[in-house]
Design an enzyme around this catalytic site. Structure first.
Site, mmCIF file in Angstrom:
data_model
loop_
_atom_site.group_PDB
_atom_site.id
_atom_site.type_symbol
_atom_site.label_atom_id
_atom_site.label_comp_id
_atom_site.label_asym_id
_atom_site.label_seq_id
_atom_site.Cartn_x
_atom_site.Cartn_y
_atom_site.Cartn_z
ATOM 1 N N SER A 1 0.843 -1.187 0.000
ATOM 2 C CA SER A 1 0.000 0.000 0.000
ATOM 3 C C SER A 1 0.886 1.248 0.000
ATOM 4 O O SER A 1 1.730 1.386 -0.893
ATOM 5 C CB SER A 1 -0.941 -0.047 1.202
ATOM 6 O OG SER A 1 -1.995 0.898 1.067
ATOM 7 N N ASP A 51 -8.578 -3.860 -6.920
ATOM 8 C CA ASP A 51 -8.116 -3.400 -5.614
ATOM 9 C C ASP A 51 -8.874 -2.116 -5.300
ATOM 10 O O ASP A 51 -8.811 -1.159 -6.070
ATOM 11 C CB ASP A 51 -6.606 -3.149 -5.653
ATOM 12 C CG ASP A 51 -6.006 -2.778 -4.296
ATOM 13 O OD1 ASP A 51 -6.633 -1.993 -3.565
ATOM 14 O OD2 ASP A 51 -4.907 -3.259 -3.984
ATOM 15 N N HIS A 103 -7.007 -5.909 -1.339
ATOM 16 C CA HIS A 103 -5.834 -5.074 -1.114
ATOM 17 C C HIS A 103 -4.751 -5.925 -0.441
ATOM 18 O O HIS A 103 -4.867 -6.280 0.720
ATOM 19 C CB HIS A 103 -6.230 -3.901 -0.219
ATOM 20 C CG HIS A 103 -5.212 -2.818 -0.132
ATOM 21 N ND1 HIS A 103 -4.631 -2.230 -1.243
ATOM 22 C CD2 HIS A 103 -4.668 -2.183 0.950
ATOM 23 C CE1 HIS A 103 -3.791 -1.292 -0.847
ATOM 24 N NE2 HIS A 103 -3.786 -1.248 0.464
#
Length: 488
Positions: A209, A426, A455
Site C-alpha cells: 500500500s 483493488d 488489497h
C-alpha cells in the site's frame, strides 16, 4: 500545484537535500537488542527490539535527533542468510514492529525466514518512534483516510470547516515542531540509516500500500545499497497525492462487482439482490435513503459508503459487509453502538496524525474550495458509488507547512531489482497505479498481476502463482523474465 512552485522547489531541493541521499556506511558497532514492548505481538516467533537514532531534519544532520524503534526476527539458517529484509505495512502511520510476525502468521514461507533477518519498525512519528499527536479524541467527527461522501457543493463547504479545524489543531499540538519533518523522503533516508546501523551493506525491502511509495522512494534515493525490493498493492509514485486519492473511487468501482457477484450468489442468506445489478441497486438505494433519513444513532449514507469501501479490502470481509447492509435494511436488527466518551483520546490519533503529516508535507495540495467542489461534482458522475468521497476536501488544503522539498522522483536508472505485485481489482490502489509506477521505473521493474480481488497480494491473497514468484525472487533472486499475469 503551480509550475513555478515546482521549479522553485526543484532547485531548492537539489541544493538542500542532495547530500543526505548518499548511502551511509555500514556501522561496525554491534547493536543492543532487548525484548520488544509487551504490546508488540510477535508470537509464536521470537523478536527483539532496538532503537536507531536519526536526524530529525536531514538538512541539519548535526542538529536534533529522534529515536526509531526497530524489531528483528533473526534468520533461522545462518548458512543461507542473505541479509536483512525490512517491512512497511502502509498508512502512512501504520505500526510495523509486528509486521514480520503478522506475515509469517499469514503463511510467509519458512525459506524467507531462513534467508533474512526480518526487520519491522515504527517509522518516524509512529508508535514507539518519537510519536506525534494532533490531539484527536474518540468523539471527533473526522474520517481516517478520506472525508465523507459529499452529496452537493454545500457538503464540501461544510467539510472544509472540519478540515480547517483539523489542520489548525495539528499545528497547535505540534509544540516541538516535529510534524514538518514527517515526509516519505525522510522516512526513506531513515531506512538507509537503519540498514547502516545494523551493519549491512545492502537491504531488501517489502512494502504494501503506502509502503510501496516508501519503497519506491527508498530504491530511487539509494539504488546502490538496496537489494531485492518487493512493492505490493501500489501507489503510482513515491507519495500519496490528490490524483492517487481520487483513484480510490476507481478502485471501488472496479472491485465492487466482485462483492456484488458474491452477494447475489447468497441472496437467500442476505437478501441483497439476486443479480449483481440488483445488489448494486440495493447499495445505491440504501445509501440514498440513509442520506435522507439517518438511523436513530446517526448512521448515514456516508458511513455506509465508507464501511463498504473498507469491506472490499479482502473477500474475507464480505460477510460482515453483507450483514451490515442487512441491519440497515431492517434497522430494528442493527447492533447498538457503544457510545464514545467525550474528550477521550482516540485510538487512531497517532496513526491519523502521521497520515496527515506525511500526506500534506509530501506535495502541495489545492487550497481553493472551488477546486474540490468541482472535482466532487465530476467524480460523483464518473464514479457514482464513491467518487464524491474520494474527491472531497482534506486538511492538507489548510496545512501549516509547505513542502520543504519536491517528492522523490522515481529513478529509472539502477539495478533491475524491483518486483511489483498487484491485484487486478483493488479498492484503494487500483491496477492502473502499478502500471503507472512501472512506466516510471522502466526496465528496473517487473509487474506481476493477479486476477484476484482485494488489497494485498503476497501471502494475503490465495494466489499460488504470485506466492511462488515472489518467494523465488526473495530467496533465490529469480526475477520473472517478463511481466506476468497470475490466473486465479
Amino acid at each position: 500545484m503551480k509550475l513555478a512552485f515546482i521549479g522553485t522547489l526543484g532547485l531548492i531541493g537539489a541544493l538542500l537535500v542532495g547530500e543526505p541521499t548518499k548511502a551511509q556506511p555500514a556501522e561496525a558497532e554491534p547493536r543492543r537488542w532487548a525484548a520488544c514492548p509487551a504490546e508488540v505481538i510477535t508470537a509464536p516467533f521470537v523478536a527483539q527490539c532496538t532503537t536507531v537514532t536519526v536526524p530529525l531534519d536531514y538538512r541539519d544532520p548535526d542538529g536534533a535527533t529522534i529515536d526509531l524503534m526497530v524489531s528483528r526476527i533473526a534468520a533461522t539458517d545462518p548458512a543461507k542468510r542473505r541479509g536483512i529484509l525490512m517491512f512497511n505495512p502502509g498508512g502512512p502511520g501504520g505500526t510495523g514492529l509486528d509486521q514480520p510476525a503478522f506475515l509469517l502468521n499469514k503463511g510467509m514461507p519458512a525459506s524467507v525466514l531462513a534467508s533474512y533477518d526480518l526487520i519491522g519498525m515504527d517509522t518516524r512519528g509512529v508508535g514507539h518512534s518519537s510519536p506525534v499527536s494532533c490531539g484527536f479524541t474518540a468523539d471527533d467527527a473526522y474520517w481516517a483516510n478520506i472525508p465523507p461522501y459529499a452529496g452537493d457543493t454545500a457538503a464540501v463547504t461544510a467539510q472544509s470547516k472540519i478540515a480547517a479545524e483539523v489542520a489548525q489543531r495539528c499545528a497547535a499540538n505540534d509544540t516541538d515542531g516535529r510534524l514538518r519533518h514527517l515526509t516519505t523522503a525522510n522516512t526513506a533516508r531513515d531506512l538507509d540509516r537503519i540498514r547502516a546501523a545494523l551493519g549491512e551493506k545492502k537491504a531488501s525491502f517489502y512494502g504494501a500500500s503506502y509502503g510501496s511509495a516508501l519503497g519506491a522512494a527508498y530504491v530511487s534515493l539509494f539504488p546502490d545499497s538496496t537489494d531485492r525490493i518487493v512493492l505490493d498493492s501500489n501507489l503510482a509514485d513515491t507519495h500519496l497525492d490528490r490524483d492517487s486519492l481520487r483513484r480510490y473511487a476507481r478502485g471501488f468501482e472496479e472491485t465492487f462487482p466482485d462483492f456484488a457477484a458474491w452477494a447475489a450468489q447468497r441472496h437467500t442468506a442476505y437478501g441483497l439482490g439476486q443479480t449483481p445489478a440488483a445488489v448494486r441497486r440495493t447499495f445505491v438505494t440504501l445509501a440514498e435513503r440513509l442520506d435522507r433519513t439517518p438511523t436513530a444513532d446517526g448512521f448515514n449514507g456516508a458511513h455506509l459508503r465508507y464501511l463498504t469501501f473498507a469491506g472490499l479490502y479482502h473477500p474475507i470481509q464480505y460477510g460482515a459487509t453483507a450483514r451490515l447492509w442487512q441491519s440497515m435494511l431492517n434497522p430494528a436488527t442493527a447492533p447498538v453502538p457503544t457510545p464514545e466518551t467525550p474528550g477521550a483520546p482516540s485510538p487512531v490519533d497517532n496513526a491519523l496524525t502521521v497520515y496527515l503529516a506525511v500526506t500534506c508535507n509530501d506535495v502541495a495540495w489545492p487550497k481553493d474550495l472551488a477546486t474540490y467542489q468541482r472535482d466532487v461534482e465530476t467524480d460523483r458522475e464518473r464514479y457514482p458509488l464513491f467518487g464524491a468521497a474520494a474527491a472531497n476536501i482534506m486538511p492538507c488544503a489548510y496545512w501549516k507547512h509547505e513542502p520543504a522539498e519536491p517528492p522523490v522522483k522515481v529513478d529509472a536508472k539502477g539495478p533491475a531489482n524491483v518486483l511489483l505485485l498487484q491485484n487486478r481489482h483493488d479498492p484503494v490502489t487500483p491496477a492502473v497505479n502499478a502500471e503507472l509506477l512501472q512506466r516510471k521505473f522502466g526496465k528496473r521493474a517487473r509487474l506481476v498481476t493477479t486476477d484476484g480481488s482485494g488489497h494485498g497480494v503476497y501471502v494475503l491473497s490465495d494466489n499460488a502463482c504470485a506466492l511462488n514468484l515472489t518467494t523465488s525472487y526473495l530467496v533465490d533472486g529469480r526475477m520473472p523474465t517478463r511481466d506476468t499475469t497470475c490466473r486465479a
